[in-house]
Design an enzyme around this catalytic site. Structure first.
Site, PDB file in Angstrom:
ATOM      1  N   GLN A  82       0.852  -1.164  -0.079  1.00  0.00           N
ATOM      2  CA  GLN A  82       0.045  -0.109   0.045  1.00  0.00           C
ATOM      3  C   GLN A  82       0.817   1.218  -0.001  1.00  0.00           C
ATOM      4  OE1 GLN A  82      -1.918   0.327   3.690  1.00  0.00           O
ATOM      5  NE2 GLN A  82      -3.845   1.523   2.866  1.00  0.00           N
ATOM      6  N   GLY A  83       0.644   2.008  -1.133  1.00  0.00           N
ATOM      7  CA  GLY A  83       1.853   3.130  -1.118  1.00  0.00           C
ATOM      8  C   GLY A  83       1.102   4.273  -1.105  1.00  0.00           C
ATOM      9  N   TYR A  84       0.757   4.855   0.148  1.00  0.00           N
ATOM     10  CA  TYR A  84      -0.023   5.919   0.593  1.00  0.00           C
ATOM     11  C   TYR A  84       0.943   6.799   1.221  1.00  0.00           C
ATOM     12  CZ  TYR A  84      -4.852   4.041   0.062  1.00  0.00           C
ATOM     13  OH  TYR A  84      -6.039   3.479  -0.058  1.00  0.00           O
ATOM     14  N   SER A  85       1.493   6.680   2.489  1.00  0.00           N
ATOM     15  CA  SER A  85       2.221   7.590   3.513  1.00  0.00           C
ATOM     16  C   SER A  85       3.467   8.113   2.738  1.00  0.00           C
ATOM     17  CB  SER A  85       2.516   6.921   4.515  1.00  0.00           C
ATOM     18  OG  SER A  85       1.422   6.495   5.232  1.00  0.00           O
ATOM     19  N   GLU A  99      -9.573  -1.646   5.252  1.00  0.00           N
ATOM     20  CA  GLU A  99      -8.381  -1.874   6.152  1.00  0.00           C
ATOM     21  C   GLU A  99      -8.966  -1.804   7.745  1.00  0.00           C
ATOM     22  OE1 GLU A  99      -4.921   0.676   5.771  1.00  0.00           O
ATOM     23  OE2 GLU A  99      -3.843  -0.383   6.949  1.00  0.00           O
ATOM     24  N   SER A 154      -3.803   6.818  12.581  1.00  0.00           N
ATOM     25  CA  SER A 154      -3.549   6.711  14.209  1.00  0.00           C
ATOM     26  C   SER A 154      -4.719   6.840  14.885  1.00  0.00           C
ATOM     27  CB  SER A 154      -2.417   8.007  14.390  1.00  0.00           C
ATOM     28  OG  SER A 154      -3.313   9.213  14.380  1.00  0.00           O
ATOM     29  N   GLU A 163      -5.633   9.103  17.178  1.00  0.00           N
ATOM     30  CA  GLU A 163      -6.111  10.498  17.179  1.00  0.00           C
ATOM     31  C   GLU A 163      -7.096  10.945  15.849  1.00  0.00           C
ATOM     32  OE1 GLU A 163      -2.855   9.811  17.808  1.00  0.00           O
ATOM     33  OE2 GLU A 163      -2.836  10.116  19.998  1.00  0.00           O
TER      34      GLU A 163
HETATM   35  C1  LIG Z   1       4.063  -0.557  11.225  1.00  0.00           C
HETATM   36  C2  LIG Z   1       3.629   0.351  10.513  1.00  0.00           C
HETATM   37  C3  LIG Z   1       3.145  -0.116   8.989  1.00  0.00           C
HETATM   38  C4  LIG Z   1       2.590   0.976   8.194  1.00  0.00           C
HETATM   39  N1  LIG Z   1       2.277   0.437   6.904  1.00  0.00           N
HETATM   40  C5  LIG Z   1       2.039   1.228   5.973  1.00  0.00           C
HETATM   41  C6  LIG Z   1       1.563   0.972   4.551  1.00  0.00           C
HETATM   42  O1  LIG Z   1       1.921  -0.379   4.336  1.00  0.00           O
HETATM   43  N2  LIG Z   1       1.381   1.885   3.710  1.00  0.00           N
HETATM   44  C7  LIG Z   1       1.133   3.058   4.125  1.00  0.00           C
HETATM   45  O2  LIG Z   1       0.913   4.065   3.190  1.00  0.00           O
HETATM   46  N3  LIG Z   1       1.570   3.684   5.288  1.00  0.00           N
HETATM   47  C8  LIG Z   1       1.860   2.638   6.158  1.00  0.00           C
HETATM   48  N4  LIG Z   1       2.166   3.046   7.685  1.00  0.00           N
HETATM   49  C9  LIG Z   1       2.042   4.684   7.815  1.00  0.00           C
HETATM   50  C10 LIG Z   1       0.857   5.119   8.810  1.00  0.00           C
HETATM   51  O3  LIG Z   1      -0.153   4.984   7.865  1.00  0.00           O
HETATM   52  C11 LIG Z   1       1.399   6.491   9.357  1.00  0.00           C
HETATM   53  O4  LIG Z   1       2.496   6.295  10.052  1.00  0.00           O
HETATM   54  C12 LIG Z   1       0.121   7.162   9.915  1.00  0.00           C
HETATM   55  O5  LIG Z   1      -0.883   7.696   9.054  1.00  0.00           O
HETATM   56  C13 LIG Z   1       0.981   8.316  10.794  1.00  0.00           C
HETATM   57  O6  LIG Z   1       1.287   9.181   9.866  1.00  0.00           O
HETATM   58  P1  LIG Z   1       2.640   9.660  10.158  1.00  0.00           P
HETATM   59  O7  LIG Z   1       3.753   8.712  10.665  1.00  0.00           O
HETATM   60  O8  LIG Z   1       3.103  10.655   9.057  1.00  0.00           O
HETATM   61  O9  LIG Z   1       2.618  10.690  11.449  1.00  0.00           O
HETATM   62  P2  LIG Z   1       2.014  12.198  11.658  1.00  0.00           P
HETATM   63  O10 LIG Z   1       0.845  12.352  10.893  1.00  0.00           O
HETATM   64  O11 LIG Z   1       3.215  12.949  11.604  1.00  0.00           O
HETATM   65  O12 LIG Z   1       1.352  12.230  13.265  1.00  0.00           O
HETATM   66  C14 LIG Z   1       2.324  12.265  14.209  1.00  0.00           C
HETATM   67  C15 LIG Z   1       1.406  12.465  15.654  1.00  0.00           C
HETATM   68  O13 LIG Z   1       0.493  13.593  15.232  1.00  0.00           O
HETATM   69  C16 LIG Z   1      -0.745  13.278  15.501  1.00  0.00           C
HETATM   70  N5  LIG Z   1      -1.833  14.083  14.410  1.00  0.00           N
HETATM   71  C17 LIG Z   1      -1.679  14.268  13.220  1.00  0.00           C
HETATM   72  N6  LIG Z   1      -2.617  14.954  12.750  1.00  0.00           N
HETATM   73  C18 LIG Z   1      -3.470  15.030  13.762  1.00  0.00           C
HETATM   74  C19 LIG Z   1      -4.778  15.734  13.878  1.00  0.00           C
HETATM   75  N7  LIG Z   1      -5.392  16.253  12.941  1.00  0.00           N
HETATM   76  N8  LIG Z   1      -5.535  15.833  14.982  1.00  0.00           N
HETATM   77  C20 LIG Z   1      -4.842  15.106  16.035  1.00  0.00           C
HETATM   78  N9  LIG Z   1      -3.586  14.551  15.942  1.00  0.00           N
HETATM   79  C21 LIG Z   1      -2.983  14.482  14.956  1.00  0.00           C
HETATM   80  C22 LIG Z   1      -0.825  11.739  15.086  1.00  0.00           C
HETATM   81  O14 LIG Z   1      -2.097  11.019  15.610  1.00  0.00           O
HETATM   82  C23 LIG Z   1       0.216  11.180  15.506  1.00  0.00           C
HETATM   83  O15 LIG Z   1       0.270  11.113  16.964  1.00  0.00           O
HETATM   84  C24 LIG Z   1       2.329   2.297   8.718  1.00  0.00           C
HETATM   85  C25 LIG Z   1       2.934   2.605   9.918  1.00  0.00           C
HETATM   86  C26 LIG Z   1       3.501   1.788  10.689  1.00  0.00           C
HETATM   87  C27 LIG Z   1       3.634   2.306  12.050  1.00  0.00           C
END
Ligand SMILES: Cc1cc2nc3c(=O)[nH]c(=O)nc-3n(C[C@H](O)[C@H](O)[C@H](O)COP(=O)(O)OP(=O)(O)OC[C@H]3O[C@@H](n4cnc5c(N)ncnc54)[C@H](O)[C@@H]3O)c2cc1C
Length: 390
Positions: free
Chosen positions: A126-129, A244, A369, A371
């Site tokens: 899954q290529g989102y993040s 998901e 997440s 949140e």
């Molecule tokens: C084990 C693992 C597997 C993963 N696999 C995939 C994958 O296969 N494909 C893919 O695309 N991604 C994947 N991810 C990525 C995952 O979707 C992101 O890590 C997640 O969406 C959070 O984004 P970020 O890490 O950029 O954190 P950030 O978005 O920078 O968030 C940092 C903190 O701020 C909080 N925050 C951010 N915005 C808000 C808001 N508006 N209100 C309140 N709090 C907020 C968050 O909850 C978090 O605590 C994976 C992550 C993990 C840990």
């Protein structure tokens, strides 16, 4: 919560097949924090499951599935966990992309992509993040431009689970230059094994590497391999996320009951079992799991609802599982620190409880997440105003 005689008969069939077929040497292999274990053997096992008709249970039969009800799917996963069958490797295709293509794909896309997912011949990621787009997914900066009958993709994806073993990736990319936020994004199906794709593993807290950085440097995808219309990718991407967080989680949490039973067993054998606070937390964990199961059966698969049900479930199970890891550390007491991966060591000495505890940190992050799930619940279920954006 009642199962019909038909459900009981189904449970019997699943249990019987698994008892006769799960390879003894693979029992308990794989799973979160342990995806590296016996990968080739688990791939072969997953193909055997497919050949025997035990993959894509909930997909419509017309698309290669088995029309299983939600209860049957839950029964399958419960029996699967009970048998200690190894963790499956084709989950992203089966539970995320497959349902998305069934809902939004063209007939050609379904014909091309669903059979190899069902047969476990092609693995997906899954290529989102991206480094600048996680919770704020609409900030996706990866671009795709048409060129000679193909899309040319440039950008970086981040935290891409299992990209190192995937054949294909569904990529959220900006296809309308100058577009902003959720407008102008497209959902592309991109082959991973080509010169323009580089996969670099990221080491996790468990010492293992299940996710990766993925670099697209002029990578190519067929023009027709866009799901939904070009520019409509946001709607499709959100639908995948609901799969998901929703039905897809049934399979993810297969081992929860077994883990709880094993932890209770461990507490019985140690002093921890006499500690009233530990006993209380074990009982709470049991209640929590019943709540998750009841909520899942009650809400998943229902088309009516607020649309926040999958988010409620995600918050429930991720918090529950994290707390179980913490409880496991407390049941084991000081022994839980032995062999923990200090800086510079590998994960060789980690046992299952330590892995559960450490990997559990990720569960309130991936799939959106905690949140973010609460924001969804606040707006969709409670009707609170949307959060102001700076
Ligand atoms: C084990 C693992 C597997 C993963 N696999 C995939 C994958 O296969 N494909 C893919 O695309 N991604 C994947 N991810 C990525 C995952 O979707 C992101 O890590 C997640 O969406 C959070 O984004 P970020 O890490 O950029 O954190 P950030 O978005 O920078 O968030 C940092 C903190 O701020 C909080 N925050 C951010 N915005 C808000 C808001 N508006 N209100 C309140 N709090 C907020 C968050 O909850 C978090 O605590 C994976 C992550 C993990 C840990």
């Amino acid at each position: 919560m009642r199962f019909s005689p038909g459900d009981d008969e189904f449970r019997g069939r699943v249990a019987e097949w698994l008892a006769a077929n799960v390879p003894a040497e693979l029992r308990g292999a794989g799973g979160p924090g342990r995806e590296h274990e016996a990968f080739a053997e688990r791939l072969a096992w997953n193909r055997r499951l497919a050949a025997a008709g035990w993959t894509c249970l909930g997909w419509p039969a017309a698309h290669g599935g088995h029309d299983a009800t939600l209860r049957q799917q839950m029964i399958f996963y419960e029996e699967y966990a009970r048998s200690r069958a190894p963790a499956r490797v084709a989950v992203v295709g089966e539970e995320l992309l497959g349902p998305t293509l069934i809902a939004f794909g063209t007939p050609e896309q379904r014909r091309r992509f669903l059979p190899p997912i069902a047969a476990v011949e092609e693995l997906w990621c899954q290529g989102y993040s991206e480094p600048g787009a996680g919770s704020d997914l609409a900030a996706v900066a990866t671009t795709a431009v048409p060129d000679g009958g193909q899309w040319v993709i440039t950008g970086q994806k981040m935290w891409t689970s299992l990209a190192h073993v995937a054949d294909w990736c569904f990529v959220l990319a900006r296809t309308e230059p100058g577009s902003r936020r959720s407008a102008g994004l497209s959902y592309l199906l991109v082959p991973m094994r080509q010169p323009g794709v580089t996969v670099r593993p990221i080491r996790q807290l468990t010492g293992t590497s299940e996710f990766n950085e993925v670099f697209f440097d002029g990578a190519r995808a067929e023009l027709g391999h866009v799901v939904g219309a070009p520019g409509d990718g946001w709607r499709i991407a959100k639908a995948t996320l609901e799969f998901e967080r929703g039905v897809g989680m049934l399979g993810q949490q297969v081992g929860f009951r077994r883990e709880l039973e094993e932890l209770v067993e461990l507490a019985r054998r140690t002093e921890a079992g006499d500690d009233p606070l530990i006993r209380d937390r074990l009982a709470r964990a049991w209640v929590g799991l019943e709540v998750i199961r009841a909520y899942a059966l009650d809400t998943l698969g229902e088309s009516a609802g607020t649309g926040a049900e999958a988010s409620v479930l995600k918050v429930l199970w991720s918090r529950w599982h994290q707390a179980l890891g913490e409880l496991a550390m407390d049941v084991r007491g000081a022994a839980s620190m032995a062999g923990a991966p200090m800086a510079g060591t590998d994960d060789g000495d980690l046992d299952g409880w330590q892995r559960l505890f450490l990997f559990g940190r990720a569960e309130t992050i991936y799939g959106g997440s905690d949140e973010i799930q609460r924001n969804i619940i606040a707006t969709r279920a409670l009707g609170l105003p949307r959060q102001a954006r700076p």
